[in-house]
Design an enzyme around this catalytic site. Structure first.
Site, PDB file in Angstrom:
ATOM      1  N   LYS A 116      -0.447  23.577  -3.547  1.00 50.02           N
ATOM      2  CA  LYS A 116      -1.233  24.653  -4.198  1.00 50.02           C
ATOM      3  C   LYS A 116      -0.306  25.607  -4.942  1.00 50.02           C
ATOM      4  CE  LYS A 116      -3.537  26.010  -0.467  1.00 50.02           C
ATOM      5  NZ  LYS A 116      -3.972  25.124   0.589  1.00 50.02           N
ATOM      6  N   ARG A 152      -9.491  18.826   7.471  1.00 46.96           N
ATOM      7  CA  ARG A 152      -8.577  19.211   8.567  1.00 46.96           C
ATOM      8  C   ARG A 152      -9.176  20.338   9.401  1.00 46.96           C
ATOM      9  NH1 ARG A 152      -3.791  21.219   5.665  1.00 46.96           N
ATOM     10  NH2 ARG A 152      -2.888  21.582   7.699  1.00 46.96           N
TER      11      ARG A 152
HETATM   12  N1  URA Z   1      -2.429  27.306   4.535  1.00 45.44           N
HETATM   13  C1  URA Z   1      -2.681  26.232   3.744  1.00 45.44           C
HETATM   14  O1  URA Z   1      -2.938  26.380   2.557  1.00 45.44           O
HETATM   15  N2  URA Z   1      -2.637  25.017   4.285  1.00 45.44           N
HETATM   16  C2  URA Z   1      -2.344  24.807   5.564  1.00 45.44           C
HETATM   17  O2  URA Z   1      -2.305  23.683   5.980  1.00 45.44           O
HETATM   18  C3  URA Z   1      -2.090  25.905   6.403  1.00 45.44           C
HETATM   19  C4  URA Z   1      -2.134  27.167   5.858  1.00 45.44           C
END
Ligand code: URA
Length: 433
Positions: free
Chosen positions: A187, A168
């Site tokens: 996460k 991304r």
């Molecule tokens: N922080 C993340 O971990 N992922 C994102 O897509 C945007 C900010």
């Protein structure tokens, strides 16, 4: 099931099933899907979006794509914080030691720079010797011993997100609400903390440009966390101008150290105090007023700075660099940008400033690019302040003169001057959760 079918479906704005999302995440994790097909689906999601069920399925599949950290030994004290990404956002470096100094257990997995925004891991790695890859045992022992450890997405934590995140970053597919929500929450769920505080950034330097979008993203992430039994809170905060004065990896660590020693930008300090207090409300069960008082005293007593040094030292970093900045890697070239006219400085375009810092070397243009720890920007004036023609507005730092030229071109028109002071913008728009 084939990836072509998924691509066709999303291109026609149809919802993907839980099984299709599981197939996609499995292929990202085991390497069976190539970058180009993953990137194509990411782009299709950016255009077509995802509904609540798809976003929840993507989040859970990514959270379970690797190990789940078990922090149950810390009971209710484990607490995490995540920002959706901003320019000059070094809040983790400041609030993690504050919260640890006050008994919270900050067991945190952080990311690298994403698009025009910086990442905590790149910042920490600018400290000479700092290790962001710890074994699971080292990580847990350190949290037990000193209350804080921050690692990169190494090992096997949400590996599917790790792959998507890197793609991304370099395919202009960051600013999609379902992709951000699932990336952040997968996460956070895998990393195991009982309580999670989100800092959802809104404004020209954020991925969410409007308060309404920021609040919708915050609500979605809070709901995802609550569905997994986590204590959740989100602050929706202003990212129209960079946060603090320094942008770039080593420069931001230096500014964090200044704030922890009672100097630095008041707005940055204020936001960190609020976020740290939210974390302590959730993980210690303190009322807000008591949390705020304890945060202030951890800062003024020097306890929080001591904890920062202990944390850096525990991960192999040179803690002396936190007071002697000459121990950081030094930039090779620099250039000042001066005010072209007198007036109140307003409309500082944080995104352009973030993009200029990437061109200087503080972020990546391709996923294999290294970052330059010394590159970045120092703002000498803050948005809303009065400047005289010829006064220094910012200084650019890089390794190559060509990078200075590229950043200077990117910055042309990134701020404006007015003859009357602009309305002060709120730092925090809302709290959700
Ligand atoms: N922080 C993340 O971990 N992922 C994102 O897509 C945007 C900010």
């Amino acid at each position: 099931m084939t990836m072509l079918e998924l691509l066709e479906k999303k291109r026609h704005r149809q919802a993907l099933s839980q099984e299709e999302i599981a197939f996609f995440v499995q292929g990202c994790t085991d390497g069976s899907l190539p970058d180009y097909q993953i990137s194509a689906l990411l782009m299709a999601i950016c255009f077509a979006g995802m509904n609540q069920e798809e976003t929840a399925a993507l989040t859970m599949a990514m959270a379970h794509s690797g190990d789940l950290v078990d922090l149950s030994r810390f009971g209710a004290c484990s607490v995490d914080k995540h920002s959706t990404g901003g320019v000059g956002d070094k809040t983790t470096l400041i609030l993690a030691p504050i919260v640890a100094a006050l008994g919270g257990k900050v067991a945190k997995m952080s990311g690298r720079g994403l698009g025009h925004t910086g990442g905590t891991i790149d910042k920490l790695e600018s400290i000479p010797g700092f290790r962001t890859a710890l074994s699971a045992q080292e990580f847990l022992d350190q949290v037990q011993r000193i209350g804080v450890a921050v690692v990169g997405q190494t090992g096997n934590l949400a590996p599917a997100d790790k792959r998507l995140y890197a793609l991304r970053d370099v395919t202009a597919t960051v600013d999609s609400m379902p992709l951000i929500a699932s990336s952040v929450m997968s996460k956070k769920i895998a990393a195991g903390s009982a309580s999670i505080v989100l800092d959802v950034k809104v404004g020209s330097g954020a991925f969410m440009k409007t308060q309404a979008d920021g609040e919708a993203l915050a609500r979605q992430m809070v709901a995802l966390g609550q569905a997994c039994g986590r204590n959740m809170a989100a602050l929706v905060t202003n990212m129209d101008a960079p946060l603090g004065c320094n942008i770039g990896n080593a420069l931001e660590v230096q500014e964090a150290s200044q704030v922890l020693r009672g100097q630095g930008c008041p707005q940055l300090r204020q936001l960190c105090v609020q976020l740290a207090a939210q974390m302590l409300c959730l993980c210690q069960g303190w009322p807000m007023a008591q949390s705020l008082e304890n945060v202030e005293s951890a800062l003024s007593s020097g306890l929080a700075f001591e904890k920062f040094c202990q944390w850096v030292d525990a991960q192999g970093g040179d803690a002396k660099a936190l007071t002697d900045f000459s121990r950081f890697p030094a930039p090779k070239v620099s250039a000042d940008i001066l005010a072209g006219q007198s007036g109140y400085l307003y409309a500082m375009d944080a995104q352009r400033i973030g993009e200029a810092s990437v061109l200087l070397g503080a972020g990546r243009l391709r996923k294999e690019d290294p970052v330059d720890p010394a590159a970045g920007i120092v703002l000498h004036q803050t948005a809303g302040g009065f400047v005289e023609k010829g006064q220094r507005l910012l200084t650019l730092y890089a390794s190559r003169p060509a990078a200075l030229d590229a950043a200077r071109a990117m910055l042309s028109g990134a701020w404006q001057f007015a003859q009357t002071p602009p309305q002060p913008a709120p730092l925090i728009y809302n709290r959700i959760g």
